[in-house]
Design a protein around this motif. Sequence first.
Motif, PDB file in Angstrom:
ATOM      1  N   THR A  48      -7.652   2.269   3.603  1.00  0.00           N
ATOM      2  CA  THR A  48      -7.947   1.092   4.417  1.00  0.00           C
ATOM      3  C   THR A  48      -7.664   1.311   5.892  1.00  0.00           C
ATOM      4  O   THR A  48      -8.197   0.588   6.729  1.00  0.00           O
ATOM      5  CB  THR A  48      -7.124  -0.108   3.928  1.00  0.00           C
ATOM      6  N   GLN A  92      -3.316   4.963   4.984  1.00  0.00           N
ATOM      7  CA  GLN A  92      -2.917   3.835   4.139  1.00  0.00           C
ATOM      8  C   GLN A  92      -3.877   3.719   2.953  1.00  0.00           C
ATOM      9  O   GLN A  92      -5.080   3.586   3.129  1.00  0.00           O
ATOM     10  CB  GLN A  92      -2.931   2.540   4.948  1.00  0.00           C
ATOM     11  N   PRO A 150      -4.630   1.627  -0.638  1.00  0.00           N
ATOM     12  CA  PRO A 150      -4.281   0.402  -1.375  1.00  0.00           C
ATOM     13  C   PRO A 150      -3.855   0.719  -2.798  1.00  0.00           C
ATOM     14  O   PRO A 150      -4.191   1.789  -3.333  1.00  0.00           O
ATOM     15  CB  PRO A 150      -5.582  -0.407  -1.350  1.00  0.00           C
ATOM     16  N   PRO A 195       0.819  -1.211   0.000  1.00  0.00           N
ATOM     17  CA  PRO A 195       0.000   0.000   0.000  1.00  0.00           C
ATOM     18  C   PRO A 195       0.852   1.259   0.000  1.00  0.00           C
ATOM     19  O   PRO A 195       2.038   1.235   0.317  1.00  0.00           O
ATOM     20  CB  PRO A 195      -0.813  -0.133   1.298  1.00  0.00           C
TER      21      PRO A 195
END
Length: 319
Positions: A96, A147, A149, A76
């Motif tokens: 995420t 974070q 992806p 990520p």
Amino acid sequence: MAGNSKRKGAIRKGGTKKGQTVGSGGQRRRGLEGRGATPKAVDRPYHSAHKRAKAAAKTSSAGAGRPQRKAAVEGPEYVLGRNPVVECLRAGVPATALYVVLGTDADERVTEAVQIAGDKGIAILEVQRPELDRMSSNGMHQGIALQVPPYRYAHPTDLMQQAIDSGQPPLLVALDNITDPRNLGAVIRSVAAFGGHGVVIPARRSASVTAVAWRTSAGAAARLPVAQATNLTRTLKEWAQSGVQLVGLDADGDVTLDDYDGSGPTVIVVGSEGKGLSRLVRESCDSILSIPMAGDVESLNASVAAGVVLAEFARQRRS
């Protein structure tokens, strides 16, 4: 006494009848059988030649540029800093997890980030500062990180088929030599705004759909497919077989925007402001289009040029 003792296993002189011996069970015979060709030195893990080849391959892959997202599993992306994190969350960048360092001063930006993440169901994790230090090369994370992806790219063939199936003449944009993710994000936003069907970018030496591109697209990256081509020239030639016109943008074009009919199936090919279109990509185009300009301005930013042409083609399609 020592001379008369018989040491076990000692060799005796004199002839004794040799009795029956136990066989090897075929082990010696099998040991004499061939074992095939000896592996090459580079194929033997313990050999120095193998180690040198492995090191050389590692160095080569490190300098070959970023691999395709579909060819390798990438980790990520981490957006660091309070303002970037809040801007990404406001723009709807898919995330995420939100990391917050324990004991961080909760100013209005941290509070807003936690609020938005909570409303969107994004996991909120409290971590120690060393964990965020490892995510950042310089430690400038301000106690917060997001974070994101890896982006899931469409296949160029699928992108063209979706455009054909839309019931409208395909309108796509191909980017060549565009390395700034903000330019990519701005083009995605313009394509979505003027009814385009998607964007294709090269897999190497090109900006990719990072959090910066997401943020610049103002959320359009969530609605508009972006494809990644292993070979942009080959992809454009394959698309041309579908009946689309390939129109490259360049100040020295053979036709101006005022005289070009962009109401049919069209792919607008945009190069960078400095390098322009690469030779093979330019030769693949059916026409090279220039934008009439007043004054001493010689060229436009890539995303601005794409937006101008898209707006004109959209006007022609409406009429």
